[in-house]
Scaffold this active site. Structure first.
Site: not given
Length: 252
Positions: A142, A146
């Site tokens: 990600h 995040k």
């Protein structure tokens, strides 16, 4: 229909706002930072209960942070507003807030609202069941902003492995002399750049490798799924629901 969308000045909130407007829905925003959007009614998070009571939306869609989601769930329960939540990273107390809210309103929580991820989850469960004894490794990637690791989606995929193959022990990375145990699932987390989300399950044994992968090219896949969920959830009786209910039609 009328929707309340939290975090409308954020990445996912903004994407959800666009998806809802394109379908012709009336939208108003909620923001913990108190940010306003020109041309749209926007309320502070601490005004949530009053705003929901006044505007009476058909559902609220929330992509925020765990502490914010808990406040929005309480406001939804107070005002009989169905809640769709895509926030991840909850602790036990945070998860309990969903059960409390579901006593009075319909609540749908999902780690991922992409239709392809729900299909991947089903495939992972089937693969784990049929590829008995195969080594399993999960890698997820990600963007560098995040907060939680592994991702909520990764955790649901690990649950799918367990549903198919039985209990296992998760091994987060490896270092030094570390022979692989037969009952472990390796979990590897990467955070870099602006990657929207990528999850890969690898099954290996018997001189073969099987991989199942989902990659999100944009956040729009998540936003569209969340609006699908809001449309489906509106008018449902109180209780807990899953995104699989939306895709499968659920029980009438």
């Amino acid at each position: 229909m009328r929707l309340a969308v939290t975090g409308v000045t954020g990445r996912m909130g903004g994407e959800t706002l666009s998806a809802a407007r394109e379908r012709g829905h009336e939208v108003f925003g909620l923001s913990r930072a108190g940010d306003r959007i020109e041309g749209m009614e926007t309320y502070r998070a601490d005004e949530a209960a009053a705003a929901l009571a006044e505007r009476a939306p058909d559902a609220l869609v929330d992509f925020s942070v765990p502490e914010g989601s808990r406040e929005y769930l309480a406001a939804c329960a107070e005002t009989a507003t169905p809640a769709v939540v895509g926030t991840t990273g909850f602790d036990e107390e945070g998860l309990a807030a969903f059960d409390r809210a579901a006593e009075t309103v319909p609540v749908l929580k999902a780690a991922n609202f992409a239709r392809g991820v729900e299909t991947l989850r089903q495939l992972v469960r089937e693969a784990a069941a049929s590829l008995e004894g195969y080594d399993v490794e999960l890698t997820e990637t990600h963007h560098n902003g995040k907060r939680d690791a592994p991702s909520g989606t990764a955790k649901t995929l690990l649950e799918a492995v367990e549903e198919g193959a039985g209990e296992h022990e998760e091994q987060y990375g490896r270092e030094g002399v570390h022979p692989r145990r037969p009952d472990e699932v390796g979990v590897h987390v990467r955070r870099a750049g602006n990657v929207r989300g990528e999850h890969e399950l690898l099954f290996a044994a018997n001189d073969e490798v099987v991989t199942l992968t989902h990659r999100a090219e944009s956040r729009r896949a998540f936003a569209d799924g969340a609006v699908d969920a809001a449309e489906w959830l509106a008018g449902r009786p109180p209780g807990r629901y899953e995104f699989a209910d939306v895709l499968g039609g659920g029980e009438e």
